[in-house]
Scaffold this active site. Structure first.
Site, PDB file in Angstrom:
ATOM      1  N   GLY A  27      -6.338   0.563   2.165  1.00  0.00           N
ATOM      2  CA  GLY A  27      -6.393   1.747   2.254  1.00  0.00           C
ATOM      3  C   GLY A  27      -7.024   2.686   1.140  1.00  0.00           C
ATOM      4  N   GLY A  46       0.658  -1.554  -0.189  1.00  0.00           N
ATOM      5  CA  GLY A  46       0.107  -0.168  -0.056  1.00  0.00           C
ATOM      6  C   GLY A  46       1.079   1.383   0.271  1.00  0.00           C
ATOM      7  CE  LYS A  88      -0.187  -7.164  -0.876  1.00  0.00           C
ATOM      8  NZ  LYS A  88      -0.819  -7.030   0.121  1.00  0.00           N
TER       9      LYS A  88
HETATM   10  N1  HSE Z   1      -6.152  -7.410   1.021  1.00  0.00           N
HETATM   11  C1  HSE Z   1      -5.127  -6.914   1.268  1.00  0.00           C
HETATM   12  C2  HSE Z   1      -4.644  -6.718   2.356  1.00  0.00           C
HETATM   13  C3  HSE Z   1      -4.250  -5.712   0.310  1.00  0.00           C
HETATM   14  O1  HSE Z   1      -5.607  -7.205   3.907  1.00  0.00           O
HETATM   15  O2  HSE Z   1      -3.358  -6.100   3.068  1.00  0.00           O
HETATM   16  C4  HSE Z   1      -4.652  -6.030  -0.634  1.00  0.00           C
HETATM   17  O3  HSE Z   1      -3.717  -6.039  -0.999  1.00  0.00           O
END
Ligand code: HSE
Length: 428
Positions: free
Chosen positions: A304, A136, A207
């Site tokens: 978010g 994020g 990731k």
């Molecule tokens: N669902 C993911 C999380 C966010 O809970 O970190 C998007 O990759």
């Protein structure tokens, strides 16, 4: 000011709306920083009539993201649709073919097709940027490709799924079961539409594969990530691990070894006092280690609207400024195809056992471990009500193969009351 940068945004969910809001709120500041105005030309989403709480009437609307990607009046295509294939892939390919740069938050698309997309973009002199796809709001792609560019990266680790970290820390704090806390996370809207992406470790594995490609100059290889989710983490293990000074985290680790590229995403024990051990709730943390810099720890919101849109804007401004980095930090054509490591590097393990409480039971288990060449570091037996005794063992470093051989030999001792649980202890 020079010519404006003209954007198309495909996907107006949480992140897409966040990007529009920042561009509207900070237009002047962004233009100053980029050295030119940045303007949305057209947008696309599944439902045109939905009230998103943002003004969209100044932008053209396209029902078809592929048509949006091909528009002649667009310089940069922002893909926020999501999904490995389907419209996200088709529109990204169309944008590259039409000579656009691309910014995406789509970890799944890049983890599976990133190498081909990067090759296609670079062949045409275009760039693909994806800061928002990993952790994020944490600027980890920038840290690896720019801040640490002078280092040989030795290891990358991270807690990169906030939902899993929320579930594990809530279990720890409240003493409630996995199923209970999973239901709570679902009610809070934390889970992806397909929860396996979160709790199965897939999202975090995507990731990790992207970070490993940049860190080690290798072609992104999601299939090479050894994946294990958190579904089988029990409250007993969380409690007992805490008693031994550890926390359980869904931890990704990537390192280049003599045996190939090791990429693992699995529940691991980390010291409770370490930065990773102290990471609470839905936060993310990425730990980067380089030969010159040592260890860097980055912590922040992994999901978010604000944090993810912030990462998208970082890429947009870079492109507006004229920064043109290769997708994975070096030309895609120069990335090596690394074979996956056959086995993980040796590590200490946590072993939770329930033994029939009778003379010699523990000795038999110790013998099995000794015969497999595994040395015991610490051991603890807890007060209990007959007939089974809970026993915890922390081993010295051993290979997973040796441990599996020992676990396989244990039932023959006749002293096991339950199947053993083994969890790797990651030295952080
Ligand atoms: N669902 C993911 C999380 C966010 O809970 O970190 C998007 O990759």
């Amino acid at each position: 000011m020079t010519d404006r940068l003209r954007l198309a945004i495909a996907g107006l969910g949480t992140v897409g709306c966040g990007v529009v809001r920042i561009l509207q709120r900070h237009a002047e500041m962004l233009a100053q920083r980029a050295g030119r105005p940045i303007e949305i030309v057209a947008v696309s989403a599944r439902n045109r009539d939905k009230d998103r709480g943002i003004r969209l009437n100044a932008y053209d609307w396209e029902d078809d993201p592929v048509a949006l990607a091909r528009r002649e009046d667009v310089d940069l295509f922002i893909e926020l649709i999501g999904g490995t294939d389907g419209p996200a892939r088709a529109a990204t390919e169309a944008a590259i073919a039409a000579g656009k740069d691309v910014v995406t938050a789509n970890k799944a698309l890049l983890a599976l097709h990133g190498h081909e997309l990067a090759l296609a973009a670079e062949t045409r002199g275009r760039v693909i940027r994806f800061e928002a796809a990993v952790a994020g709001g944490i600027p980890v792609i920038k840290a690896l490709t720019e801040g640490l560019a002078g280092n040989e990266i030795t290891r990358v680790m991270g807690v990169m799924n906030g939902t899993c970290n929320y579930i594990l820390t809530r279990m720890q704090d409240s003493g409630r079961s996995y199923d209970d806390v999973f239901a709570e996370a679902r009610d809070l809207g934390y889970l992806e539409a397909d929860p396996t992406l979160d709790v199965g470790g897939i999202d975090a594995g995507h990731k990790l594969a992207l970070l490993a490609a940049i860190a080690f100059g290798t072609r992104v290889d999601f299939a090479g990530v050894r994946l294990e989710g958190i579904e089988r983490v029990s409250i007993e293990d969380i409690r007992q691990a805490a008693d031994m000074g550890f926390r359980i985290k869904l931890l990704g680790v990537a390192q280049m070894t003599g045996r190939g590229l090791e990429q693992r995403m699995s529940p691991c024990l980390v010291p409770a006092a370490s930065p990773l051990g102290q990471l609470e709730n839905a936060a993310n943390m990425v730990v980067l280690e380089g030969d010159s810099v040592g260890q860097i720890v980055l912590r922040g919101a992994g999901a978010g609207e604000g944090p993810t849109a912030s990462a998208v804007l970082s890429d947009v401004i870079d492109i507006a400024r004229g920064t043109r980095l290769s997708t994975f930090g070096q030309p895609a054509a120069s990335l090596r195809q690394a074979g996956p490591a056959a086995a993980a590097a040796p590590a200490p393990y946590y072993l939770r056992l329930k033994l029939h409480d009778r003379p010699g039971a523990l000795a038999r288990i110790a013998t099995v471990l000794g015969e497999a060449g595994i040395s015991i570091d610490r051991m603890r037996q807890y007060g209990h009500e007959a007939p089974a005794a809970p026993v915890l063992i922390v081993t010295h470093k051993t290979s997973r193969d040796a441990l599996d051989a020992a676990i396989e030999a244990m039932p023959a001792t006749g002293v096991l009351a339950e199947a053993p649980v083994a969890i790797r202890i990651e030295q952080v």
